[in-house]
Design a protein around this motif. Structure first.
Motif, mmCIF file in Angstrom:
data_model
loop_
_atom_site.group_PDB
_atom_site.id
_atom_site.type_symbol
_atom_site.label_atom_id
_atom_site.label_comp_id
_atom_site.label_asym_id
_atom_site.label_seq_id
_atom_site.Cartn_x
_atom_site.Cartn_y
_atom_site.Cartn_z
ATOM 1 N N ALA A 95 6.801 10.279 -3.202
ATOM 2 C CA ALA A 95 6.350 10.259 -1.807
ATOM 3 C C ALA A 95 6.810 11.523 -1.091
ATOM 4 O O ALA A 95 6.054 12.118 -0.322
ATOM 5 N N TRP A 96 8.038 11.944 -1.342
ATOM 6 C CA TRP A 96 8.556 13.174 -0.726
ATOM 7 C C TRP A 96 7.758 14.386 -1.182
ATOM 8 O O TRP A 96 7.432 15.271 -0.382
ATOM 9 N N ILE A 97 7.408 14.423 -2.464
ATOM 10 C CA ILE A 97 6.601 15.537 -2.983
ATOM 11 C C ILE A 97 5.222 15.515 -2.337
ATOM 12 O O ILE A 97 4.704 16.540 -1.894
ATOM 13 N N PHE A 98 4.611 14.327 -2.266
ATOM 14 C CA PHE A 98 3.281 14.209 -1.673
ATOM 15 C C PHE A 98 3.292 14.652 -0.216
ATOM 16 O O PHE A 98 2.439 15.432 0.214
ATOM 17 N N VAL A 99 4.226 14.133 0.566
ATOM 18 C CA VAL A 99 4.265 14.465 1.999
ATOM 19 C C VAL A 99 4.543 15.955 2.186
ATOM 20 O O VAL A 99 3.938 16.602 3.046
ATOM 21 N N GLY A 100 5.427 16.523 1.366
ATOM 22 C CA GLY A 100 5.690 17.962 1.456
ATOM 23 C C GLY A 100 4.458 18.797 1.175
ATOM 24 O O GLY A 100 4.144 19.735 1.926
ATOM 25 N N THR A 101 3.735 18.456 0.121
ATOM 26 C CA THR A 101 2.524 19.214 -0.197
ATOM 27 C C THR A 101 1.413 18.938 0.815
ATOM 28 O O THR A 101 0.622 19.831 1.122
ATOM 29 N N MET A 132 0.810 -1.219 0.000
ATOM 30 C CA MET A 132 0.000 0.000 0.000
ATOM 31 C C MET A 132 0.845 1.272 0.000
ATOM 32 O O MET A 132 0.313 2.359 -0.140
ATOM 33 N N SER A 133 2.169 1.148 0.121
ATOM 34 C CA SER A 133 3.032 2.313 -0.025
ATOM 35 C C SER A 133 3.465 2.483 -1.479
ATOM 36 O O SER A 133 4.189 3.409 -1.810
ATOM 37 N N ASN A 134 2.990 1.605 -2.345
ATOM 38 C CA ASN A 134 3.267 1.677 -3.780
ATOM 39 C C ASN A 134 2.071 2.325 -4.472
ATOM 40 O O ASN A 134 1.007 1.714 -4.578
ATOM 41 N N ALA A 174 6.634 5.129 2.512
ATOM 42 C CA ALA A 174 7.321 5.211 1.218
ATOM 43 C C ALA A 174 8.490 6.196 1.255
ATOM 44 O O ALA A 174 9.387 6.121 0.415
ATOM 45 N N LEU A 175 8.493 7.114 2.233
ATOM 46 C CA LEU A 175 9.629 8.028 2.367
ATOM 47 C C LEU A 175 10.918 7.238 2.585
ATOM 48 O O LEU A 175 11.971 7.609 2.066
#
Length: 146
Positions: free
Chosen positions: A117-123, A23-25, A109-110
């Motif tokens: 994942a980094w872009i998603f978590v940042g936003t 689920m992290s994919n 996923a980080l």
């Protein structure tokens, strides 16, 4: 200290489950929503398993007088479906469907060094800050006009 250790262990178990289940994919998640193409029903099995474990866990844990590291249980009391709840749920679903990430899958996923994942978590964090800022401004305005 005990509370932090317990929270860390719970997070580790959750993140491990998310990673092992795939689920992290985001591709696996997006395939769940692709009914006309390469539909993958395994996300439904993961969600059903999570509901079963949660239901059993609640029955077991709520038999206690209080939690291990808290003075009392903090259970939701609101039963009303209001605009913030419905709007937040819709935004969550749209974001999950577009990106393939939800916070529970993106954070593990980080550790996989997945750039998306980094872009998603940042936003996501920027959205949380923006929402809190707007909410506090609206509450302040309502207090001043009252």
């Amino acid at each position: 200290m005990q509370r932090t250790i317990i929270a860390g262990l719970i997070g580790l178990v959750f993140g491990t489950g998310m990673a092992l289940s795939g689920m992290s994919n985001p591709a696996k998640v997006l395939n769940f929503f692709d009914f006309a193409g390469s539909w993958d029903p395994s996300l439904a099995l993961v969600m059903a398993s999570a509901l079963l474990v949660t239901a059993l866990g609640y029955r077991f844990v709520l038999r206690r007088d209080k939690p291990i590291v808290e003075a009392r249980f903090h259970l939701p009391t609101a039963r009303k479906l209001d605009t913030p709840l419905l709007a937040g749920s819709a935004l969550f679903g749209v974001g999950w469907g577009i990106s393939g990430f939800c916070p529970g899958g993106a954070i593990p996923a980080l550790g996989l060094a997945e750039p998306s994942a980094w872009i998603f978590v940042g936003t996501m964090l920027a959205g949380i800050v923006a929402a809190r800022t707007v909410r506090l401004a609206l509450e302040s305005r309502a207090t001043q006009t009252a």
